[in-house]
Design a protein around this motif. Structure first.
Motif, PDB file in Angstrom:
ATOM      1  N   ALA A 225      -0.922  -1.944   6.928  1.00 36.12           N
ATOM      2  CA  ALA A 225      -2.030  -2.844   6.613  1.00 36.12           C
ATOM      3  C   ALA A 225      -2.846  -2.303   5.447  1.00 36.12           C
ATOM      4  CB  ALA A 225      -2.912  -3.029   7.839  1.00 36.12           C
ATOM      5  N   ALA A 226      -3.023  -0.988   5.403  1.00 37.27           N
ATOM      6  CA  ALA A 226      -3.804  -0.370   4.331  1.00 37.27           C
ATOM      7  C   ALA A 226      -3.083   0.875   3.833  1.00 37.27           C
ATOM      8  CB  ALA A 226      -5.206  -0.011   4.823  1.00 37.27           C
ATOM      9  N   ARG A 227      -3.185   1.124   2.532  1.00 35.86           N
ATOM     10  CA  ARG A 227      -2.539   2.283   1.916  1.00 35.86           C
ATOM     11  C   ARG A 227      -3.554   3.009   1.047  1.00 35.86           C
ATOM     12  NH1 ARG A 227       0.333  -2.086   1.561  1.00 35.86           N
ATOM     13  NH2 ARG A 227      -0.305  -2.493  -0.601  1.00 35.86           N
ATOM     14  N   THR A 228      -3.559   4.327   1.172  1.00 34.61           N
ATOM     15  CA  THR A 228      -4.460   5.148   0.368  1.00 34.61           C
ATOM     16  C   THR A 228      -3.628   6.201  -0.356  1.00 34.61           C
ATOM     17  OG1 THR A 228      -6.242   4.841   1.978  1.00 34.61           O
ATOM     18  CG2 THR A 228      -6.489   6.634   0.392  1.00 34.61           C
TER      19      THR A 228
ATOM     20  N   PHE B  17      -7.264  16.448  -8.160  1.00 34.32           N
ATOM     21  CA  PHE B  17      -6.845  15.821  -6.903  1.00 34.32           C
ATOM     22  C   PHE B  17      -7.621  14.522  -6.744  1.00 34.32           C
ATOM     23  CE2 PHE B  17      -6.948  14.837  -2.392  1.00 34.32           C
ATOM     24  CZ  PHE B  17      -5.603  14.972  -2.063  1.00 34.32           C
ATOM     25  N   ARG B  18      -6.873  13.446  -6.474  1.00 32.66           N
ATOM     26  CA  ARG B  18      -7.499  12.120  -6.432  1.00 32.66           C
ATOM     27  C   ARG B  18      -7.241  11.457  -5.075  1.00 32.66           C
ATOM     28  NH1 ARG B  18      -9.213   8.397 -10.277  1.00 32.66           N
ATOM     29  NH2 ARG B  18      -8.595   9.887 -11.895  1.00 32.66           N
ATOM     30  N   ILE B  19      -8.329  10.953  -4.476  1.00 28.86           N
ATOM     31  CA  ILE B  19      -8.238  10.105  -3.288  1.00 28.86           C
ATOM     32  C   ILE B  19      -8.450   8.679  -3.765  1.00 28.86           C
ATOM     33  CG2 ILE B  19      -9.214   9.549  -1.031  1.00 28.86           C
ATOM     34  CD1 ILE B  19     -10.267  12.476  -0.989  1.00 28.86           C
ATOM     35  N   GLY B  20      -7.383   7.882  -3.757  1.00 27.24           N
ATOM     36  CA  GLY B  20      -7.463   6.544  -4.292  1.00 27.24           C
ATOM     37  C   GLY B  20      -8.205   5.591  -3.376  1.00 27.24           C
ATOM     38  N   ALA B  21      -8.622   4.490  -3.950  1.00 28.22           N
ATOM     39  CA  ALA B  21      -9.225   3.427  -3.148  1.00 28.22           C
ATOM     40  C   ALA B  21      -8.156   2.813  -2.256  1.00 28.22           C
ATOM     41  CB  ALA B  21      -9.816   2.359  -4.067  1.00 28.22           C
ATOM     42  N   ALA B  22      -8.556   2.430  -1.067  1.00 26.31           N
ATOM     43  CA  ALA B  22      -7.623   1.806  -0.143  1.00 26.31           C
ATOM     44  C   ALA B  22      -7.146   0.475  -0.703  1.00 26.31           C
ATOM     45  CB  ALA B  22      -8.279   1.601   1.215  1.00 26.31           C
ATOM     46  N   VAL B  23      -5.854   0.213  -0.529  1.00 25.37           N
ATOM     47  CA  VAL B  23      -5.242  -1.033  -0.972  1.00 25.37           C
ATOM     48  C   VAL B  23      -4.753  -1.777   0.264  1.00 25.37           C
ATOM     49  CG1 VAL B  23      -3.357  -2.050  -2.311  1.00 25.37           C
ATOM     50  CG2 VAL B  23      -4.549  -0.011  -3.160  1.00 25.37           C
ATOM     51  N   GLY B  24      -4.991  -3.079   0.300  1.00 26.39           N
ATOM     52  CA  GLY B  24      -4.567  -3.873   1.443  1.00 26.39           C
ATOM     53  C   GLY B  24      -5.750  -4.303   2.274  1.00 26.39           C
ATOM     54  N   ASP B  25      -5.582  -4.312   3.578  1.00 27.67           N
ATOM     55  CA  ASP B  25      -6.613  -4.780   4.494  1.00 27.67           C
ATOM     56  C   ASP B  25      -7.511  -3.616   4.900  1.00 27.67           C
ATOM     57  OD1 ASP B  25      -8.190  -5.960   6.385  1.00 27.67           O
ATOM     58  OD2 ASP B  25      -6.557  -6.473   7.771  1.00 27.67           O
ATOM     59  N   ALA B  26      -8.584  -3.419   4.166  1.00 26.71           N
ATOM     60  CA  ALA B  26      -9.480  -2.295   4.437  1.00 26.71           C
ATOM     61  C   ALA B  26     -10.246  -2.477   5.729  1.00 26.71           C
ATOM     62  CB  ALA B  26     -10.455  -2.116   3.276  1.00 26.71           C
ATOM     63  N   SER B  27     -10.189  -3.667   6.344  1.00 24.51           N
ATOM     64  CA  SER B  27     -10.914  -3.875   7.593  1.00 24.51           C
ATOM     65  C   SER B  27     -10.344  -3.045   8.736  1.00 24.51           C
ATOM     66  CB  SER B  27     -10.904  -5.357   7.970  1.00 24.51           C
ATOM     67  OG  SER B  27      -9.598  -5.776   8.343  1.00 24.51           O
TER      68      SER B  27
ATOM     69  N   LEU C  91       1.221  11.461  -2.055  1.00 28.98           N
ATOM     70  CA  LEU C  91       1.562  10.881  -0.758  1.00 28.98           C
ATOM     71  C   LEU C  91       0.687   9.653  -0.551  1.00 28.98           C
ATOM     72  CD1 LEU C  91       2.644  12.289   2.495  1.00 28.98           C
ATOM     73  CD2 LEU C  91       0.449  11.123   2.613  1.00 28.98           C
ATOM     74  N   VAL C  92       1.293   8.554  -0.114  1.00 26.85           N
ATOM     75  CA  VAL C  92       0.544   7.328   0.153  1.00 26.85           C
ATOM     76  C   VAL C  92       0.347   7.227   1.665  1.00 26.85           C
ATOM     77  CG1 VAL C  92       0.464   4.826  -0.069  1.00 26.85           C
ATOM     78  CG2 VAL C  92       1.468   6.216  -1.905  1.00 26.85           C
ATOM     79  N   LEU C  93      -0.891   7.391   2.081  1.00 22.71           N
ATOM     80  CA  LEU C  93      -1.255   7.343   3.495  1.00 22.71           C
ATOM     81  C   LEU C  93      -1.149   5.911   3.994  1.00 22.71           C
ATOM     82  CD1 LEU C  93      -2.568   8.977   5.895  1.00 22.71           C
ATOM     83  CD2 LEU C  93      -4.770   8.221   4.968  1.00 22.71           C
ATOM     84  N   ALA C  94      -0.439   5.705   5.110  1.00 23.61           N
ATOM     85  CA  ALA C  94      -0.247   4.370   5.685  1.00 23.61           C
ATOM     86  C   ALA C  94      -1.058   4.243   6.960  1.00 23.61           C
ATOM     87  CB  ALA C  94       1.232   4.133   5.983  1.00 23.61           C
ATOM     88  N   GLU C  95      -1.809   3.145   7.088  1.00 22.50           N
ATOM     89  CA  GLU C  95      -2.634   2.924   8.278  1.00 22.50           C
ATOM     90  C   GLU C  95      -2.554   1.470   8.695  1.00 22.50           C
ATOM     91  OE1 GLU C  95      -6.336   5.657   8.276  1.00 22.50           O
ATOM     92  OE2 GLU C  95      -6.036   5.087   6.180  1.00 22.50           O
ATOM     93  N   ASP C  96      -2.649   1.248  10.003  1.00 18.15           N
ATOM     94  CA  ASP C  96      -2.558  -0.087  10.565  1.00 18.15           C
ATOM     95  C   ASP C  96      -3.750  -0.352  11.476  1.00 18.15           C
ATOM     96  OD1 ASP C  96       0.084  -1.114   9.608  1.00 18.15           O
ATOM     97  OD2 ASP C  96       0.765   0.728  10.546  1.00 18.15           O
ATOM     98  N   ALA C  97      -3.813  -1.566  11.995  1.00 15.35           N
ATOM     99  CA  ALA C  97      -4.923  -1.961  12.853  1.00 15.35           C
ATOM    100  C   ALA C  97      -4.899  -1.185  14.158  1.00 15.35           C
ATOM    101  CB  ALA C  97      -4.860  -3.459  13.129  1.00 15.35           C
ATOM    102  N   GLU C  98      -6.064  -1.003  14.736  1.00 14.93           N
ATOM    103  CA  GLU C  98      -6.185  -0.243  15.971  1.00 14.93           C
ATOM    104  C   GLU C  98      -5.599  -0.969  17.171  1.00 14.93           C
ATOM    105  OE1 GLU C  98     -10.268   0.795  16.431  1.00 14.93           O
ATOM    106  OE2 GLU C  98     -10.384   1.818  14.505  1.00 14.93           O
ATOM    107  N   ASP C  99      -5.377  -2.283  17.054  1.00 15.43           N
ATOM    108  CA  ASP C  99      -4.850  -3.034  18.189  1.00 15.43           C
ATOM    109  C   ASP C  99      -3.331  -2.954  18.284  1.00 15.43           C
ATOM    110  OD1 ASP C  99      -4.000  -4.595  16.122  1.00 15.43           O
ATOM    111  OD2 ASP C  99      -5.049  -6.415  16.743  1.00 15.43           O
ATOM    112  N   ASP C 100      -2.737  -2.007  17.542  1.00 16.32           N
ATOM    113  CA  ASP C 100      -1.298  -1.741  17.588  1.00 16.32           C
ATOM    114  C   ASP C 100      -0.464  -2.835  16.938  1.00 16.32           C
ATOM    115  OD1 ASP C 100      -1.950   0.520  19.070  1.00 16.32           O
ATOM    116  OD2 ASP C 100      -1.739  -0.561  20.959  1.00 16.32           O
TER     117      ASP C 100
END
Length: 815
Positions: free
Chosen positions: A647-650, A661-671, A629-638
């Motif tokens: 913005a970022a995928r893990t 079991f592997r937790i990959g490095a975040a790809v994209g805007d890690a900020s 599963l590729v975790l999707a995350e975006d900026a906190e300002d919506d």
């Protein structure tokens, strides 16, 4: 009119609009035109005046699609068109059963003749207002015989400049979906033509508090304080109509149903109130009933009157007319923008006054939904709206309000099916009055089961009528139900990382909630469980929608399991698939099943704030098969990254063969992510028989057979050895956006399933049944006989059938 429209910023072309189909995809005849939009979608037009429509409609906004291959055979005045999926035969005359025929090619062969019912599996309905049980559904694009039809002949249109227009009478406009049982493709093609769903802001996926009640600033904030003390999180504060003047409206102006002015006795300082909610991590929506226009008592009346050319001194009401572009622009700029400047985040559009307006065929609800969305996105925001369903194409406008639900088991029993079936018309984000809005009787079990379903519905919004005896605060219920509701509401916020990942999937074309026949369209059993559904890519959910049995003290639901292995994330029970199971649950949970290889990321942070990406995770893993599963995350300002994906995928992955079991490095805007994170990896399996390492270093595990966790650490810059000791609730894996972290189980496969004797004993202890019979049953199930022998002997014990069925469920589970 065009000069007026050009000067009004709220009126803009549709962002996805490309309404003119490619000429090479069109076939013409005398008074007819057929467009091959995709290999499975034909647009069929007939026109008495010889003209055809190339403007966008409420349903079809994109016809300039990539070319689809097809062949053309002219037959007299008609034509035969053939694609890889389907064949259309048309004789060129008035549409008729003999003259217009579409058939599906391949293994799902089916045929439809014009005028015949399509027998599709339904779409959704405009409202559940006052519906006590089932209601008729409008058509969808999914049908067992492979062919469905959307009749777009009477929907209104959008001009090239973005304003609304009427159709030329007498023109027929059909969209035929011919996909066989490839239902997912049918929905994807629907989105190709009708536009994709918007991606919701992350905070919309948490709990919403809503109640029709005259709250004050003080009482509402006190309520939020109480929820905080209870450890129950919310992300959206809904203020129903009493935010504005209701009882204080002067009698000469009529009712207070419509209003745009804060009630000062309740909210003396609206900016302070809204700012305080924001500081608590809450977004706010206010209820709108706009039908009565703007009357002279409103704070904004002078500005509104001047904007539409009414003398403010006259006191003449400004009538609600959404088909007047000047009114519509003033409606936003003078009524809504000042309130948004105070801190209102989005609007609850509660239109209930019919489908007619000043333009023929133009539905006011459609106009409100569309232009509220356009206006909400004016500064690059997501365009968040909350409104009623207006018809096919409504999926473009965020969250749907399904209406004033009756408090009854019959209402609850229909809502899961209603929610899942909406996917057949591409509608992803229903929000129901969870717990019921009106009428009915108090039933604590009903309220609990409704909340549990709500947690596993698209948008979780508690709601009640203006009645002091219809309440949804968990602390007004007995301890058993209070605990179950609290646990469910907390779990909703724990699921926000998963929900937001599925939010991205939904925007790309896969609704969050899908009927089982979307997953297994060629299995008869998938059509027999309408209340069971897929909840994202990893979970199956089967809400319990009927009262518990008086003997077993458990609710039950019939569940069909596709092939594979399925693990209940709450009870730990493991089931082999390819069969139907009667599942029994106490009031503590409903069946929520993680597929083999399934990975479920949960927020494990201290505050469960849905506006922020978590500082800590627990990841549930069902290890009977490999998965990712590729975790999707975006900026906190919506912000939504221009619609270009997260913005970022893990990447989170489980390799069963390698035990890794592997937790990959975040790809994209890690900020957009926290600087560091804690991870708990929890395996739903027996304890490992060999050593476990993290990044090559030995690590301890904690837990019991059926649910155990591992602990380790890794520095911000990337993976490194580490280890530690965890507490009883699981261990932590420290990581960050910087590098991979790998958990490796060294010896053999992880065995799924666990000894179910403790659960069997609990079932017998609580059963309202004869003690001698319970002892006889216990002697059988606790013996060393085979499962088949135990099942056979249990059949002879004089137990209530519900108790026996609950025992059989456990004995037939994977152990």
């Amino acid at each position: 009119m065009s000069e007026i429209v050009d000067s009004l910023p709220v009126i803009r072309p549709l962002p996805e609009a490309a309404p003119r189909a490619r000429s090479e995809q069109q076939v013409h005849g005398a008074g007819w035109r057929i467009t091959v939009l995709t290999e499975g979608v034909f647009r069929i037009e007939r026109s008495a005046d010889g003209g055809f429509e190339d403007r966008a409609s409420t349903f079809a906004v994109r016809r300039d699609l990539p070319p689809a291959e097809f062949t053309v055979e002219r037959v007299g005045d008609g034509v035969v068109l053939t694609t890889r999926r389907a064949r259309l035969r048309y004789d060129g005359g008035e549409f008729s059963a003999s003259g217009l025929v579409v058939e599906v090619l391949g293994r799902d062969s089916g045929r439809w003749r014009y005028g015949e019912p399509t027998r599709d599996l339904g779409g959704t309905a405009r409202t559940l207002d006052d519906v006590d049980g089932r209601t008729e559904l409008e058509p969808g694009v999914v049908a067992p015989n492979g062919i469905a039809v959307v009749d777009d002949s009477v929907s209104f249109l959008f001009e090239d400049d973005g304003w609304v227009g009427s159709r030329v009478p007498g023109r027929q406009d059909l969209y035929v979906f011919a996909h066989g049982r490839d239902y997912a493709d049918a929905v994807r093609d629907l989105y190709q033509v009708s536009g994709h769903p918007m991606r919701l802001p992350r905070w919309a996926l948490g709990n919403w508090w809503s109640r029709y009640h005259p709250y004050s600033e003080e009482s509402y904030l006190a309520l939020m304080d109480r929820f905080d003390e209870e450890g129950v999180p919310f992300s959206v504060a809904v203020i129903d109509m009493d935010w504005h003047r209701v009882g204080s409206v002067p009698p000469e102006f009529g009712t207070g149903w419509t209003g745009y002015s804060w009630e000062p006795t309740l909210f003396p300082d609206p900016e302070r109130f809204l700012r305080t909610l924001h500081e608590r991590g809450l977004r706010t929506t206010l209820n709108l009933h706009p039908a009565d226009g703007v009357r002279a008592f409103e704070d904004a009346y002078p500005a509104m009157a001047r904007a539409v050319g009414v003398d403010p001194d006259s006191g003449e009401p400004v009538a609600f007319d959404p088909t007047d572009p000047v009114f519509l622009q003033a409606y936003f700029s003078e009524l809504h923008h000042p309130l948004e400047a105070q801190g209102v985040d989005f609007w609850w559009i509660d239109w209930q006054q019919g489908r007619t307006s000043g333009l023929p065929g133009v539905d006011p609800l459609w106009v409100l939904n569309h232009f509220h969305h356009i206006d909400a996105a004016r500064d690059g925001g997501p365009g968040m709206t909350f409104s009623r369903y207006a018809g096919p194409g409504s999926h473009r406008y965020a969250v749907g309000f399904s209406g004033d639900t009756v408090v009854s088991w019959a209402s609850l029993a229909f809502q899961p099916e209603f929610t899942a079936t909406a996917s057949n018309i591409g509608y992803s984000w229903w929000s129901h009055d969870i717990g019921g809005h009106t009428r009915g009787v108090r039933d604590d079990e009903l309220a609990t089961r409704w909340v549990q379903f709500g947690v596993f519905s698209p948008v979780m919004r508690l709601h009640s009528a203006n009645n002091p005896f219809i309440r949804k605060e968990p602390w007004v219920f007995p301890a058993e139900h209070r605990a179950a509701m609290n646990d469910a509401l907390r779990f909703r916020h724990r699921m926000v990382p998963y929900l937001h990942t599925m939010n991205h999937h939904a925007a790309a074309g896969v609704p969050l909630v899908r009927p089982m026949y979307h997953l297994e369209p060629r299995r008869h059993e998938a059509y027999t469980v309408p209340n069971q559904y897929a909840f994202g890519s990893e979970l199956l959910v089967a809400p319990i929608t009927s009262p518990r049995d008086v003997a077993s003290l458990r609710g039950s639901v019939r569940v069909w399991l596709p092939d594979g292995v399925w693990t209940d994330i709450f009870t730990g029970t493991v089931y082999s698939g390819g069969r139907t199971v009667e599942m029994h649950r106490t009031d503590a949970s409903i069946p929520v099943l993680l597929r083999a290889g399934g990975i479920l990321p949960l927020d494990a942070g201290p505050d469960l704030d849905a506006t922020r990406n978590p500082s800590a995770f627990e990841v549930l893993v069902a290890p009977a098969a490999s998965g990712e599963l590729v975790l999707a995350e975006d900026a906190e300002d919506d912000s939504v990254d221009g619609g270009n994906g997260p913005a970022a995928r893990t990447a989170l992955s489980w390799d069963r063969e390698r035990g890794e079991f592997r937790i990959g490095a975040a790809v994209g805007d890690a900020s957009v992510l926290p600087a560091s994170r804690e991870w708990t990896v929890t395996f739903l399996s027996a304890l490992p028989s060999g050593p476990v390492t993290v990044n090559g270093a030995p690590a301890e595990v904690s837990g019991v057979d059926g649910r155990w966790s591992v602990t380790a650490s890794a520095p911000t810059a990337g993976p490194a050895p580490g280890g530690g000791v965890s507490g009883p609730d699981g261990a932590r894996l420290d990581g960050s956006a910087g590098g991979d972290a790998v958990v490796r189980i060294a010896v053999g496969d992880l065995r799924v399933g666990s000894d179910r004797r403790d659960e069997v004993r609990t079932i017998l202890e609580s059963a309202q049944a004869g003690n001698p019979e319970k002892l006889e049953a216990w002697d059988i199930v606790s013996s060393d006989r085979s499962a088949a022998e135990k099942l056979a002997e249990l059949a002879a014990v004089d137990l209530p059938e519900s108790v026996r069925s609950a025992l059989v469920e456990q004995l037939a589970s994977v152990r």
